[in-house]
Design a protein around this motif. Structure first.
Motif, PDB file in Angstrom:
ATOM      1  N   ALA A 197       0.834  -1.206   0.000  1.00 46.86           N
ATOM      2  CA  ALA A 197       0.000   0.000   0.000  1.00 46.86           C
ATOM      3  C   ALA A 197       0.869   1.256   0.000  1.00 46.86           C
ATOM      4  O   ALA A 197       0.601   2.205  -0.726  1.00 46.86           O
ATOM      5  CB  ALA A 197      -0.917   0.007   1.216  1.00 46.86           C
ATOM      6  N   SER A 198       1.937   1.262   0.795  1.00 42.62           N
ATOM      7  CA  SER A 198       2.816   2.425   0.851  1.00 42.62           C
ATOM      8  C   SER A 198       3.527   2.648  -0.463  1.00 42.62           C
ATOM      9  O   SER A 198       3.688   3.760  -0.927  1.00 42.62           O
ATOM     10  CB  SER A 198       3.850   2.234   1.964  1.00 42.62           C
ATOM     11  OG  SER A 198       3.205   2.134   3.215  1.00 42.62           O
ATOM     12  N   LYS A 199       3.930   1.558  -1.104  1.00 42.09           N
ATOM     13  CA  LYS A 199       4.607   1.669  -2.397  1.00 42.09           C
ATOM     14  C   LYS A 199       3.678   2.283  -3.425  1.00 42.09           C
ATOM     15  O   LYS A 199       4.043   3.147  -4.217  1.00 42.09           O
ATOM     16  CB  LYS A 199       5.072   0.286  -2.838  1.00 42.09           C
ATOM     17  CG  LYS A 199       6.021   0.299  -4.016  1.00 42.09           C
ATOM     18  CD  LYS A 199       6.549  -1.103  -4.275  1.00 42.09           C
ATOM     19  CE  LYS A 199       7.564  -1.090  -5.416  1.00 42.09           C
ATOM     20  NZ  LYS A 199       8.079  -2.443  -5.685  1.00 42.09           N
ATOM     21  N   SER A 200       2.416   1.851  -3.394  1.00 45.39           N
ATOM     22  CA  SER A 200       1.427   2.384  -4.335  1.00 45.39           C
ATOM     23  C   SER A 200       1.185   3.865  -4.077  1.00 45.39           C
ATOM     24  O   SER A 200       1.069   4.659  -5.005  1.00 45.39           O
ATOM     25  CB  SER A 200       0.116   1.605  -4.186  1.00 45.39           C
ATOM     26  OG  SER A 200      -0.886   2.171  -4.972  1.00 45.39           O
ATOM     27  N   ASP A 201       1.097   4.221  -2.787  1.00 44.03           N
ATOM     28  CA  ASP A 201       0.869   5.622  -2.450  1.00 44.03           C
ATOM     29  C   ASP A 201       2.005   6.505  -2.948  1.00 44.03           C
ATOM     30  O   ASP A 201       1.792   7.617  -3.422  1.00 44.03           O
ATOM     31  CB  ASP A 201       0.745   5.789  -0.931  1.00 44.03           C
ATOM     32  CG  ASP A 201      -0.538   5.156  -0.404  1.00 44.03           C
ATOM     33  OD1 ASP A 201      -1.414   4.888  -1.233  1.00 44.03           O
ATOM     34  OD2 ASP A 201      -0.624   4.937   0.817  1.00 44.03           O
ATOM     35  N   ALA A 202       3.224   6.003  -2.858  1.00 44.48           N
ATOM     36  CA  ALA A 202       4.389   6.772  -3.302  1.00 44.48           C
ATOM     37  C   ALA A 202       4.319   7.047  -4.791  1.00 44.48           C
ATOM     38  O   ALA A 202       4.660   8.131  -5.258  1.00 44.48           O
ATOM     39  CB  ALA A 202       5.672   6.020  -2.968  1.00 44.48           C
ATOM     40  N   VAL A 203       3.840   6.074  -5.554  1.00 42.87           N
ATOM     41  CA  VAL A 203       3.726   6.254  -7.005  1.00 42.87           C
ATOM     42  C   VAL A 203       2.621   7.228  -7.333  1.00 42.87           C
ATOM     43  O   VAL A 203       2.770   8.150  -8.138  1.00 42.87           O
ATOM     44  CB  VAL A 203       3.466   4.890  -7.691  1.00 42.87           C
ATOM     45  CG1 VAL A 203       3.168   5.105  -9.172  1.00 42.87           C
ATOM     46  CG2 VAL A 203       4.664   3.974  -7.517  1.00 42.87           C
ATOM     47  N   SER A 204       1.461   7.074  -6.655  1.00 43.88           N
ATOM     48  CA  SER A 204       0.321   7.921  -6.985  1.00 43.88           C
ATOM     49  C   SER A 204       0.562   9.377  -6.612  1.00 43.88           C
ATOM     50  O   SER A 204      -0.017  10.274  -7.206  1.00 43.88           O
ATOM     51  CB  SER A 204      -0.933   7.408  -6.262  1.00 43.88           C
ATOM     52  OG  SER A 204      -0.769   7.502  -4.864  1.00 43.88           O
ATOM     53  N   SER A 205       1.412   9.621  -5.605  1.00 44.72           N
ATOM     54  CA  SER A 205       1.667  11.000  -5.202  1.00 44.72           C
ATOM     55  C   SER A 205       2.377  11.800  -6.279  1.00 44.72           C
ATOM     56  O   SER A 205       2.386  13.025  -6.255  1.00 44.72           O
ATOM     57  CB  SER A 205       2.502  11.017  -3.915  1.00 44.72           C
ATOM     58  OG  SER A 205       3.801  10.507  -4.165  1.00 44.72           O
ATOM     59  N   ASN A 206       2.981  11.132  -7.245  1.00 45.26           N
ATOM     60  CA  ASN A 206       3.684  11.824  -8.326  1.00 45.26           C
ATOM     61  C   ASN A 206       2.773  12.143  -9.502  1.00 45.26           C
ATOM     62  O   ASN A 206       3.193  12.745 -10.476  1.00 45.26           O
ATOM     63  CB  ASN A 206       4.861  10.963  -8.815  1.00 45.26           C
ATOM     64  CG  ASN A 206       5.932  10.836  -7.745  1.00 45.26           C
ATOM     65  OD1 ASN A 206       6.176  11.771  -7.008  1.00 45.26           O
ATOM     66  ND2 ASN A 206       6.554   9.656  -7.658  1.00 45.26           N
ATOM     67  N   LYS A 207       1.530  11.678  -9.434  1.00 47.42           N
ATOM     68  CA  LYS A 207       0.603  11.895 -10.532  1.00 47.42           C
ATOM     69  C   LYS A 207      -0.117  13.221 -10.358  1.00 47.42           C
ATOM     70  O   LYS A 207      -0.122  13.826  -9.296  1.00 47.42           O
ATOM     71  CB  LYS A 207      -0.401  10.742 -10.601  1.00 47.42           C
ATOM     72  CG  LYS A 207       0.228   9.397 -10.942  1.00 47.42           C
ATOM     73  CD  LYS A 207      -0.820   8.307 -11.003  1.00 47.42           C
ATOM     74  CE  LYS A 207      -0.199   6.955 -11.340  1.00 47.42           C
ATOM     75  NZ  LYS A 207      -1.218   5.875 -11.374  1.00 47.42           N
ATOM     76  N   GLY A 208      -0.806  13.646 -11.429  1.00 45.57           N
ATOM     77  CA  GLY A 208      -1.588  14.866 -11.378  1.00 45.57           C
ATOM     78  C   GLY A 208      -0.821  16.051 -11.912  1.00 45.57           C
ATOM     79  O   GLY A 208       0.394  16.023 -12.040  1.00 45.57           O
ATOM     80  N   PRO A 209      -1.558  17.157 -12.240  1.00 44.56           N
ATOM     81  CA  PRO A 209      -0.923  18.343 -12.807  1.00 44.56           C
ATOM     82  C   PRO A 209      -0.016  19.041 -11.810  1.00 44.56           C
ATOM     83  O   PRO A 209      -0.254  19.016 -10.602  1.00 44.56           O
ATOM     84  CB  PRO A 209      -2.130  19.227 -13.170  1.00 44.56           C
ATOM     85  CG  PRO A 209      -3.215  18.779 -12.235  1.00 44.56           C
ATOM     86  CD  PRO A 209      -3.001  17.305 -12.063  1.00 44.56           C
ATOM     87  N   LYS A 210       1.021  19.654 -12.338  1.00 50.94           N
ATOM     88  CA  LYS A 210       1.966  20.392 -11.504  1.00 50.94           C
ATOM     89  C   LYS A 210       1.314  21.679 -11.012  1.00 50.94           C
ATOM     90  O   LYS A 210       0.664  22.391 -11.771  1.00 50.94           O
ATOM     91  CB  LYS A 210       3.210  20.728 -12.329  1.00 50.94           C
ATOM     92  CG  LYS A 210       4.239  21.572 -11.589  1.00 50.94           C
ATOM     93  CD  LYS A 210       5.372  21.953 -12.521  1.00 50.94           C
ATOM     94  CE  LYS A 210       6.346  22.909 -11.845  1.00 50.94           C
ATOM     95  NZ  LYS A 210       7.409  23.357 -12.781  1.00 50.94           N
TER      96      LYS A 210
END
Length: 282
Positions: free
Chosen positions: A35-48
């Motif tokens: 779950a933590s690994k997935s959260d780390a990846v998703s935190s990099n998504k989305g517009p700047k």
């Protein structure tokens, strides 16, 4: 026999356990929970999130200096924007042209994606609203969003430069220089020259490239006027509680009294939606 020998040899058991751990770790598995690994990846998504500077100047004493400064500083702190204020204006084109000098200076630092100019006789009445969201919403309607450099508003007289946005790009510096050129030419050929507002409007209207890089934002969304100053764009939308910004442009021509702008500032200050200062001061 092997089992009995292992029971008698704790060191052998420890050795085998260590080998098993090293083999598992080398195979590529992570000790970080999935779950933590997935959260780390998703935190990099989305517009700047764009870097934004909220910019204004005040060059003399006013009854509402503290309120105006506090309001804009509070807003910038709340959303992580930078707040830039000048207290002197050094230009031979007229004091109001100093806003363009400020913008050019800030663009050249390459620190901000957008510069939001807002006149001092304004209040941000809903600090919940992010100007970054207004930029994003407006650019969604552009064919090529990256080509848009100027977000402006109009009132009943046309362009109003009390609240507008300029992209922090070198193209914008050329745009500002073109405004200076128009101003200098008008100063030489007419008796009174042109205001900074008229010069900017002329560039947008006459220069196809500048016009193509400009988008108009509804007045009520970025530069609303109160009912006392009934000079609205074609939407004819008066400021209402919950709107983003209220601008007391030309209050002297609409409100009687010794301090028209100060009177309106005092009247509308209780309409400000501030947000909890503890969230960004502590």
């Amino acid at each position: 026999m092997l089992v009995r020998s292992l029971r008698k040899s704790p060191l052998v058991l420890l050795f085998l356990a260590l080998c098993a751990f090293l083999g598992w770790h080398k195979s590529g598995y992570s000790l970080v929970p999935a779950a933590s690994k997935s959260d780390a990846v998703s935190s990099n998504k989305g517009p700047k999130t764009p870097r934004i500077a909220v910019v204004t100047f005040i060059t003399d004493e006013k009854s509402y200096v503290h309120l105006s400064l506090k309001n804009k500083d509070h807003y910038a702190r709340r959303h992580g924007y930078d707040f830039v204020v000048d207290y002197e204006a050094h230009t031979d084109r007229g004091t109001t042209y100093w806003k363009f000098n400020m913008m050019e200076r800030l663009i050249k630092t390459n620190k901000w994606d957008w510069i939001w100019w807002v006149d001092f006789d304004t209040l941000i009445t809903n600090t919940d609203i992010k100007v970054a969201d207004i930029i994003e919403e407006t650019l969604r309607n552009a064919t090529v969003p990256d080509d848009i450099d100027y977000l402006t508003t109009h009132d009943c007289n046309g362009l109003n430069t009390g609240s507008f946005l300029v992209r922090g790009h070198e193209r914008s510096i050329k745009f500002l220089h073109d405004i200076y050129t128009i101003s200098d030419h008008a100063k030489k050929t007419t008796e009174h020259g042109l205001s900074e507002q008229d010069s900017m409007a002329k560039i947008i209207a006459d220069d196809k490239a500048s016009g193509a890089r400009t988008m108009q934002v509804p007045q009520w969304k970025l530069n609303a006027f109160p009912k006392e100053i009934a000079c609205f764009d074609k939407s004819e939308q008066v400021w209402e509680p919950g709107m983003f910004v209220i601008h007391f442009a030309g209050a002297w021509a609409h409100v009687k009294g010794e301090d028209p702008t100060g009177q309106l500032m005092t009247k509308y200050k209780d309409e400000i939606i501030w947000g909890d200062w503890k969230n960004f001061y502590e």
